[in-house]
Design a protein around this motif. Sequence first.
Motif, PDB file in Angstrom:
ATOM      1  N   LYS A 326       0.829  -1.210   0.000  1.00 58.92           N
ATOM      2  CA  LYS A 326       0.000   0.000   0.000  1.00 58.92           C
ATOM      3  C   LYS A 326       0.867   1.266   0.000  1.00 58.92           C
ATOM      4  O   LYS A 326       2.085   1.211   0.122  1.00 58.92           O
ATOM      5  CB  LYS A 326      -0.943  -0.023   1.200  1.00 58.92           C
ATOM      6  CG  LYS A 326      -2.104  -1.007   1.015  1.00 58.92           C
ATOM      7  CD  LYS A 326      -3.048  -0.560  -0.092  1.00 58.92           C
ATOM      8  CE  LYS A 326      -4.305  -1.419  -0.199  1.00 58.92           C
ATOM      9  NZ  LYS A 326      -5.110  -1.102  -1.377  1.00 58.92           N
ATOM     10  N   ASP A 344     -10.275  -0.985   1.368  1.00 63.20           N
ATOM     11  CA  ASP A 344     -10.829  -0.773   0.034  1.00 63.20           C
ATOM     12  C   ASP A 344     -12.285  -1.186   0.104  1.00 63.20           C
ATOM     13  O   ASP A 344     -12.620  -2.171   0.772  1.00 63.20           O
ATOM     14  CB  ASP A 344     -10.120  -1.653  -1.009  1.00 63.20           C
ATOM     15  CG  ASP A 344      -8.737  -1.121  -1.369  1.00 63.20           C
ATOM     16  OD1 ASP A 344      -8.374  -0.014  -0.915  1.00 63.20           O
ATOM     17  OD2 ASP A 344      -8.015  -1.833  -2.100  1.00 63.20           O
ATOM     18  N   GLU A 353     -13.071  -2.658  -6.957  1.00 58.28           N
ATOM     19  CA  GLU A 353     -12.805  -1.623  -5.953  1.00 58.28           C
ATOM     20  C   GLU A 353     -13.351  -0.273  -6.412  1.00 58.28           C
ATOM     21  O   GLU A 353     -12.965   0.228  -7.461  1.00 58.28           O
ATOM     22  CB  GLU A 353     -11.285  -1.535  -5.752  1.00 58.28           C
ATOM     23  CG  GLU A 353     -10.866  -0.469  -4.781  1.00 58.28           C
ATOM     24  CD  GLU A 353      -9.397  -0.051  -4.960  1.00 58.28           C
ATOM     25  OE1 GLU A 353      -8.565  -0.907  -5.308  1.00 58.28           O
ATOM     26  OE2 GLU A 353      -9.108   1.134  -4.754  1.00 58.28           O
TER      27      GLU A 353
HETATM   28 MG    MG Z   1      -6.762   1.380  -4.560  1.00 56.39          MG
END
Ligand code: MG
Length: 430
Positions: A326, A344, A353
Motif C-alpha cells: 500500500k 478498500d 474496488e
Molecule cells: Mg486502490
Amino acid sequence: MVETRIADIAKHEGQEVIIKGWLYNKRSSGKIQFLQIRDGSGFIQGVMVKNEVGEEIFNKVKEITQESSIIVYGTVKREERAPSGFELLLKDVELVHLAPTYPIAKKEHGVDFLMDHRHLWLRSPRQVAIMRVRNTIVNAAREFFDKNGFTLIDAPILTPSACEGTTNLFETEYFDTKAYLSQSGQLYMEAAAMALGKVYCFGPTFRAEKSKTRRHLIEFWMIEPEMAYVEFEENLQVQEQFVSYIVEKVLEKNRQDLKVLDRDISKLENIKAPFPRITYDDAIKLLQEKGEDIQWGDDFGAPHETIIAESFDKPVFVTHYPTDIKAFYMKPHPQRPEVVLAADLIAPEGYGEIIGGSERIADLDLLLKRIEEHNLPKEAYQWYIDLRTYGSVPHSGFGLGLERTVAWICGLDHVRETIPFPRLLNRLYP
Ligand code: MG
Ligand code: 4AD
C-alpha cells in the motif's frame, strides 16, 4: 403554442407545444408517419396523419433524415403505452438542418466503431441514460458533503510529486523543470483538512497505467474527502453513509434511466449502511478455500475482488492490507505494523474496488522513514512533511472513483461508457 422540453411534457396535456430537437428515428405506414423525437431531456413519439396536415407538410416530413435537427409543433396527448406517458399529434415540422446518412444506424456496431464515433454515440438513449445517472451521482456527492459540513477544495492538477507511487505518473515539461499530472488530490486535501477540518475535492486524475481492463481509465474523476481528528473506524462509517446516499439518490431520480439500462433495481435497493467488513487476512483465507493460488502479501487482481464480492450482497470493506503493498502515507496498525489502517470498498456483482481509503500517518518521524523507504524525493514532499510539524492530528480520508461507481450503479460491463470522452490505453480520440 408554448415551447417545452420533453421532460416537462406532462404539464402540457391537451395543449399545443413547440419542441426543439432532433429526429431520432422514423417509420411510416403510408398515411401515418411516426417520428421519434429527442430534445436532450427525453424521447417522445410524434404522430403525423396525412389527412390532417395535408400532402405538402406530409411529404416534406418524409424527406427528413435521422439526426436532422427539427422544430416540431403538435398537441400533447396522453398515451399510456409510451415510456413518457405521452405522445404528440404533429401539426408541422420545421427542418433546421438536414443530416446526411447517419453513421450510427440501428444495426449493431462494433465497440471500436462506436468509440470512434463517441461524439455521436453520446446521443443514443443508453448513453444519455448513463450520463444522467453520472450527473445524479456527482450532485449527490456534492450534496452529501455539503450537508455534512465539508468544504470543497480544488486540488491542483499539475504537481511536483507523486501520491500513489511513481510507476504510473504522467510526466510533462513545466518550463525548466518537470511536472506530473495529479494521480490524486489527497496530499493537498490533508493540508486543507488542517485548515478547514472537513474537506473534499472532486476532479480529474491521471494514471499512465498500461492496463487494458474494463475497470481502468487513463483519466478518471475522483471524489476525495479528508477529515481531521477522524480515525480508521469513523472513516469507514462516512464511506458507507456516502455510498448509501448516492444509491438512494439515483433510485429516487433515475428510475426511467435504470430501466433503459435494464438494471436490476432490487440489487440497488439493498444497498444500505452498514456494509460488511472482512480483513485482508480472512479474505486471503476465503480465496484459498475457493481454490485460488494466492499468498498473504499478494495484491488482489480483479478476479479475486469478484470472488470476495460474491460472498456478500452489499459493498464490502476489505481492511488491514499488508503495509508493503500500500501507499507510503497509510498509518500502520499500532500492534501489527505489517498491516495498515486502510480499507478498500469492493462493489457487489463483480464491479471491483470503488473506494480506496485509510488513516494517514500523523507522526513526523514515521512519515520521514516511509518516504525514505519508498525512495521518494524528500524535497518535493517538504510541504507535506510540514503538516506533521505544525499541529499534527490523526486524520483519515478516502477516494471514490466516479467511473467505477457509475459502472456498478448502471450495471455496465466496461468503464468506457461511464465517462463522456474516455481516455484509454489505446484511445485519445475523439
Ligand atoms: Mg486502490
Ligand atoms: O485506490 P486509489 O489509487 O486511492 C487513491 O488515489 C487515494 N489517494 C484516495 C484517497 O485516499 N484520497 O484510487 C481510489 C479509487 C479506486 O478505488 C477506484 O475506484 C478509482 O479511484 N481508480 C480508478 N478508476 C478508473 N481507472 C483507474 N485507472 C483508476 N485507478 C483508481
